[in-house]
Design a protein around this motif. Structure first.
Motif, short mmCIF file in Angstrom:
data_model
loop_
_atom_site.label_atom_id
_atom_site.label_comp_id
_atom_site.label_asym_id
_atom_site.label_seq_id
_atom_site.Cartn_x
_atom_site.Cartn_y
_atom_site.Cartn_z
N LEU A 97 -0.57 6.45 5.72
CA LEU A 97 -1.49 6.15 4.63
C LEU A 97 -0.75 5.44 3.50
N ALA A 98 0.42 5.95 3.14
CA ALA A 98 1.20 5.31 2.07
C ALA A 98 1.57 3.88 2.44
N LEU A 128 0.43 0.55 0.38
CA LEU A 128 1.43 -0.37 -0.14
C LEU A 128 1.19 -1.78 0.37
N LEU A 129 0.82 -1.90 1.63
CA LEU A 129 0.53 -3.23 2.20
C LEU A 129 -0.63 -3.89 1.45
N GLU A 130 -1.65 -3.12 1.13
CA GLU A 130 -2.79 -3.70 0.40
C GLU A 130 -2.38 -4.07 -1.03
N ILE A 131 -1.54 -3.25 -1.65
CA ILE A 131 -1.04 -3.58 -3.00
C ILE A 131 -0.31 -4.92 -2.96
N ILE A 132 0.54 -5.09 -1.97
CA ILE A 132 1.31 -6.33 -1.84
C ILE A 132 0.38 -7.52 -1.66
N ILE A 180 -2.09 1.56 -6.89
CA ILE A 180 -0.75 1.99 -7.32
C ILE A 180 -0.80 3.45 -7.77
N TYR A 181 -1.85 3.80 -8.48
CA TYR A 181 -2.02 5.19 -8.93
C TYR A 181 -2.13 6.14 -7.73
N ARG A 182 -2.92 5.74 -6.71
CA ARG A 182 -3.06 6.58 -5.54
C ARG A 182 -1.74 6.67 -4.77
N TYR A 183 -1.02 5.56 -4.67
CA TYR A 183 0.27 5.58 -3.98
C TYR A 183 1.22 6.54 -4.71
N ASP A 184 1.18 6.51 -6.03
CA ASP A 184 2.04 7.39 -6.81
C ASP A 184 1.70 8.85 -6.54
N CYS A 185 0.43 9.15 -6.38
CA CYS A 185 0.01 10.53 -6.08
C CYS A 185 0.47 10.96 -4.69
N ILE A 186 0.46 10.01 -3.75
CA ILE A 186 0.82 10.34 -2.37
C ILE A 186 2.33 10.49 -2.21
N LYS A 187 3.07 9.53 -2.77
CA LYS A 187 4.50 9.48 -2.47
C LYS A 187 5.39 9.31 -3.69
N GLY A 188 4.89 8.63 -4.71
CA GLY A 188 5.70 8.35 -5.88
C GLY A 188 6.03 6.87 -5.96
N PHE A 189 5.56 6.22 -7.03
CA PHE A 189 5.78 4.78 -7.20
C PHE A 189 7.09 4.61 -7.98
#
Length: 412
Positions: A22-23, A27-31, A48-57
């Motif tokens: 999922l992360a 990230l691929l979509e963010i890019i 980016i906010y969701r990625y940070d919640c999942i793994k940490g930006f």
């Protein structure tokens, strides 16, 4: 129940794999979005906010994005600096503190822990088949057994549930992806042991909606335990079946709440409360063991209600065990701070239930969140103001609460 070491060992082959996938997808979509627009739009900020919640930006993620979009140091810095001027930014600290941010350890990732606790309850500790679908499974000696198509179906649905729950995909997009994955595997229909057959789209929609609803139900129950919620209101809709119309739209006492005794009529109406409540950690005779914390200044807490009948604050054994399970080591390390927190709060935040305060306090470089339930004239005269939960929180959570919640009191 907390996750055991054995269950944590099992996570890399189940939930952790889903979260990593999922992360990576997020990230691929963010890019792709930054590459196309050379900016961080509202949607990209949300991802980016969701990625940070999942793994940490982190700064390493930023460098990965820079390399992927082939941007210079100046351009990538411009992109990340300009977004701070936008009103839609959900958490500015992600961008401001990027240089010192690290991947969030599991022990500090409250959102991921909550998600896994819900999956654990939903799957009865197997962490597999989140939607509990029986599609393509066959009976052998009275027991359902997996088939290769069943494994494909379950894996696709589990991934989709994770996407919807983490807010990275809508229901419709997740269903679309499941249908595409299954049809690419030459699966056009889903057969059940009952003899029923559904087309892939119908089966995916049915399983995904059911799975997400059940998992969010477990998350809701965890939140209710966390906040000491005693009552629930059942939603109402006009087209409910006749057997549901008699109880929808009504308020019930939740059987998961351990509190005061209720009348027999309330027990029958709610079908959810016990005749005599025995709190975990009690003396086994129905008597709740309590421990004195200290006293409050009722004037300070008038912002919650002016009908506070006692200045005494207690905590029960059941709440202590709750804190120990949900927030390991916080009670053991910081129990001594509770008296100062309730008597001299830095902030009082509006809670989501009546006669309850969410208290924020910073002591010796540590930040704490405490939920305190007040006793009013409508309560049993034997009750005292009681701590519902207590935990140490990170600066990010502290700032989020002050930014997004209504502040009722601020220490001068």
């Amino acid at each position: 129940m907390p996750i055991t070491p054995a269950e944590l060992e099992a996570l890399p082959t189940t939930v952790e794999q889903y979260m990593e996938e999922l992360a990576a997808a997020v990230l691929l979509e963010i890019i792709e979005r930054i590459k196309d627009g050379r900016e961080i739009s509202s949607t990209t900020d949300y991802l980016i906010y969701r990625y940070d919640c999942i793994k940490g930006f982190t700064a390493a993620v930023k460098r990965h994005i820079q390399a992927a979009i082939e941007a210079s140091e100046a351009e990538i810095n411009r992109i990340f600096d300009e977004v701070l001027q936008e009103q839609y930014v959900r958490d500015a600290t992600i961008y401001r503190e990027l240089a010192k941010r690290e991947i969030t350890p599991f022990a500090e990732n409250a959102e991921l822990q909550q998600y896994i606790q819900a999956i654990k309850a939903q799957t009865k500790k197997t962490f597999e088949n989140i939607t509990q679908t029986t599609g393509y499974m066959v009976k052998n000696n009275g027991k359902l057994q997996m088939t290769p198509p069943a494994a494909v179906l379950q894996r696709s649905l589990d991934r989709a549930v994770g996407q919807v729950l983490e807010g990275t995909e809508t229901y419709n997009n997740a269903i679309r992806d499941v249908v595409k994955e299954l049809t690419d595997s030459d699966l056009r229909t889903v057969n059940y042991d009952s003899g029923k057959t559904y087309d892939v789209a119908s089966a995916a929609r049915m399983c995904l909606l059911t799975g997400v609803t059940q998992v969010t139900g477990h998350i809701t129950e965890n939140n209710m335990r966390e906040l000491g919620t005693e009552y629930v209101e059942v939603s109402w809709h006009a087209t409910a079946r006749p057997s549901h119309q008699v109880w929808q739209g009504r308020v019930f006492h939740w059987k998961g709440f351990l509190g005061a005794e209720k009348s027999d009529s309330e027990n029958r109406t709610a079908d959810a409360v016990k005749d005599s409540v025995k709190t975990a950690g009690s003396n086994g005779k129905g008597k709740i063991e309590v421990h004195s914390i200290g006293k409050i200044d009722k004037e300070i807490y008038k912002c919650i209600t002016e009908d506070i009948v006692s200045d005494e604050v207690i905590i029960t054994d059941e709440r202590i065990e709750h804190i120990k399970e949900r927030h390991p080591n916080d009670y053991e390390r910081f129990y001594g701070y509770m008296k100062e927190i309730v008597s001299n709060p830095d902030y009082i935040i509006e809670a989501n239930r009546p006669n309850t305060a969410l208290i924020l306090k910073e002591l010796e470089g540590q930040q704490f969140k405490t939920v305190l339930r007040f006793v009013t004239s409508a309560d049993n005269v034997k009750y005292k103001n009681s701590i519902i939960t207590f935990m140490r929180i990170k600066n990010k959570e502290w700032n989020r609460l002050l930014k997004n919640k209504k502040i009722l009191y601020r220490k001068e």
